[in-house]
Design a protein around this motif. Structure first.
Motif, PDB file in Angstrom:
ATOM      1  N   TRP A   6       1.096  -1.339   0.191  1.00 42.95           N
ATOM      2  CA  TRP A   6       0.017   0.272   0.077  1.00 42.95           C
ATOM      3  C   TRP A   6       1.517   1.030   0.208  1.00 42.95           C
ATOM      4  O   TRP A   6       2.154   1.215   0.312  1.00 42.95           O
ATOM      5  CB  TRP A   6      -0.837  -0.009   1.002  1.00 42.95           C
ATOM      6  CG  TRP A   6      -0.671  -0.304   2.621  1.00 42.95           C
ATOM      7  CD1 TRP A   6       0.174  -1.496   2.953  1.00 42.95           C
ATOM      8  CD2 TRP A   6      -0.028   0.868   3.527  1.00 42.95           C
ATOM      9  NE1 TRP A   6       0.664  -0.969   4.197  1.00 42.95           N
ATOM     10  CE2 TRP A   6       0.569   0.270   4.411  1.00 42.95           C
ATOM     11  CE3 TRP A   6      -0.239   1.709   3.679  1.00 42.95           C
ATOM     12  CZ2 TRP A   6       0.754   0.837   5.376  1.00 42.95           C
ATOM     13  CZ3 TRP A   6       0.231   2.167   4.492  1.00 42.95           C
ATOM     14  CH2 TRP A   6       0.803   2.218   5.386  1.00 42.95           C
ATOM     15  N   ASP A  60     -15.579  -3.448   1.357  1.00 45.09           N
ATOM     16  CA  ASP A  60     -15.435  -2.638  -0.236  1.00 45.09           C
ATOM     17  C   ASP A  60     -14.538  -1.283   0.391  1.00 45.09           C
ATOM     18  O   ASP A  60     -14.058  -1.405  -0.210  1.00 45.09           O
ATOM     19  CB  ASP A  60     -16.603  -2.605  -0.711  1.00 45.09           C
ATOM     20  CG  ASP A  60     -17.586  -3.539  -1.265  1.00 45.09           C
ATOM     21  OD1 ASP A  60     -16.710  -4.964  -1.139  1.00 45.09           O
ATOM     22  OD2 ASP A  60     -18.762  -3.469  -0.871  1.00 45.09           O
ATOM     23  N   GLU A  61     -14.242  -1.146   2.178  1.00 45.80           N
ATOM     24  CA  GLU A  61     -14.155  -0.031   2.014  1.00 45.80           C
ATOM     25  C   GLU A  61     -12.409  -0.432   2.738  1.00 45.80           C
ATOM     26  O   GLU A  61     -11.510   0.410   2.745  1.00 45.80           O
ATOM     27  CB  GLU A  61     -14.416   0.782   3.500  1.00 45.80           C
ATOM     28  CG  GLU A  61     -15.901   1.169   2.804  1.00 45.80           C
ATOM     29  CD  GLU A  61     -16.914   1.640   3.992  1.00 45.80           C
ATOM     30  OE1 GLU A  61     -16.233   2.616   4.721  1.00 45.80           O
ATOM     31  OE2 GLU A  61     -18.156   0.843   4.155  1.00 45.80           O
ATOM     32  N   PHE A  62     -12.141  -1.367   3.498  1.00 44.86           N
ATOM     33  CA  PHE A  62     -10.882  -1.319   3.504  1.00 44.86           C
ATOM     34  C   PHE A  62     -10.127  -2.850   4.160  1.00 44.86           C
ATOM     35  O   PHE A  62     -11.378  -3.716   4.603  1.00 44.86           O
ATOM     36  CB  PHE A  62     -10.766  -0.714   5.285  1.00 44.86           C
ATOM     37  CG  PHE A  62     -11.638  -1.336   6.315  1.00 44.86           C
ATOM     38  CD1 PHE A  62     -10.797  -2.513   7.282  1.00 44.86           C
ATOM     39  CD2 PHE A  62     -12.639  -0.180   6.066  1.00 44.86           C
ATOM     40  CE1 PHE A  62     -12.678  -2.834   8.192  1.00 44.86           C
ATOM     41  CE2 PHE A  62     -14.056  -0.849   7.386  1.00 44.86           C
ATOM     42  CZ  PHE A  62     -13.201  -2.365   8.401  1.00 44.86           C
ATOM     43  N   PRO A  84      -7.189   1.693   4.059  1.00 42.29           N
ATOM     44  CA  PRO A  84      -8.624   1.551   3.258  1.00 42.29           C
ATOM     45  C   PRO A  84      -7.347   0.909   1.806  1.00 42.29           C
ATOM     46  O   PRO A  84      -6.395   0.822   1.156  1.00 42.29           O
ATOM     47  CB  PRO A  84      -8.312   3.235   2.812  1.00 42.29           C
ATOM     48  CG  PRO A  84      -7.409   3.510   4.506  1.00 42.29           C
ATOM     49  CD  PRO A  84      -6.107   2.345   5.430  1.00 42.29           C
ATOM     50  N   LYS A  85      -9.189   0.364   1.509  1.00 35.14           N
ATOM     51  CA  LYS A  85      -8.989   0.042   0.478  1.00 35.14           C
ATOM     52  C   LYS A  85      -8.271   1.485  -1.449  1.00 35.14           C
ATOM     53  O   LYS A  85      -7.011   0.164  -2.007  1.00 35.14           O
ATOM     54  CB  LYS A  85     -10.200  -0.993  -0.461  1.00 35.14           C
ATOM     55  CG  LYS A  85     -10.236  -2.107   0.127  1.00 35.14           C
ATOM     56  CD  LYS A  85      -9.671  -3.178  -0.125  1.00 35.14           C
ATOM     57  CE  LYS A  85     -10.262  -4.603   0.351  1.00 35.14           C
ATOM     58  NZ  LYS A  85     -11.274  -4.965  -0.650  1.00 35.14           N
ATOM     59  N   CYS A  86      -8.549   2.313  -0.676  1.00 36.51           N
ATOM     60  CA  CYS A  86      -8.520   3.244  -2.486  1.00 36.51           C
ATOM     61  C   CYS A  86      -6.863   3.681  -1.958  1.00 36.51           C
ATOM     62  O   CYS A  86      -6.121   3.580  -2.804  1.00 36.51           O
ATOM     63  CB  CYS A  86      -8.873   4.348  -2.223  1.00 36.51           C
ATOM     64  SG  CYS A  86      -8.467   5.254  -0.330  1.00 36.51           S
ATOM     65  N   VAL A  87      -6.011   2.798  -0.454  1.00 29.81           N
ATOM     66  CA  VAL A  87      -4.350   3.321  -0.891  1.00 29.81           C
ATOM     67  C   VAL A  87      -3.843   1.886  -0.989  1.00 29.81           C
ATOM     68  O   VAL A  87      -3.053   1.873  -1.479  1.00 29.81           O
ATOM     69  CB  VAL A  87      -3.227   3.469   0.492  1.00 29.81           C
ATOM     70  CG1 VAL A  87      -4.542   4.787   0.555  1.00 29.81           C
ATOM     71  CG2 VAL A  87      -3.747   3.063   1.512  1.00 29.81           C
ATOM     72  N   THR A  96      -2.547  -1.207  -3.137  1.00 29.26           N
ATOM     73  CA  THR A  96      -1.700  -1.028  -4.653  1.00 29.26           C
ATOM     74  C   THR A  96      -1.736  -3.009  -4.991  1.00 29.26           C
ATOM     75  O   THR A  96      -2.007  -3.354  -6.563  1.00 29.26           O
ATOM     76  CB  THR A  96      -0.382  -0.643  -5.127  1.00 29.26           C
ATOM     77  OG1 THR A  96       0.300  -1.620  -3.973  1.00 29.26           O
ATOM     78  CG2 THR A  96      -0.937   0.803  -4.527  1.00 29.26           C
TER      79      THR A  96
END
Length: 87
Positions: free
Chosen positions: A9, A51-53, A76-79, A81
């Protein structure tokens, strides 16, 4: 869930400089490129994956009933890779 994973990440970084409190836009862009490459990885047992983390425990005491968890990271899923599942 007893899945072991390696989660790669990117960290969220703050631009700071002890000699400067304020930056021009160009200075901020340059400093931002310098601090962006904070790649991390966390290895541990996946406690929750939604879905979020991802919630990951790096230390587990299986001698307790129920097992006890420590060194817990919520990533968090958004970070994230990359995720490598080991078990």
């Amino acid at each position: 869930m007893n899945t072991i994973a390696i989660i790669h990440w990117k960290d969220i970084a703050t631009i700071s400089d002890e000699s400067m409190a304020w930056f021009t836009q160009e200075q901020a862009k340059t400093k931002g490129k310098e601090v962006y490459n904070h790649d991390h990885l966390t290895i541990g047992q996946v406690i929750e994956n939604n879905d979020e983390f991802m919630l990951v425990a790096s230390t587990i005491n299986e001698n307790e009933d129920p097992a006890m968890y420590s060194d817990i990271s919520m990533i968090p899923k958004c970070v994230i890779t990359n995720i490598e599942y080991l078990k």
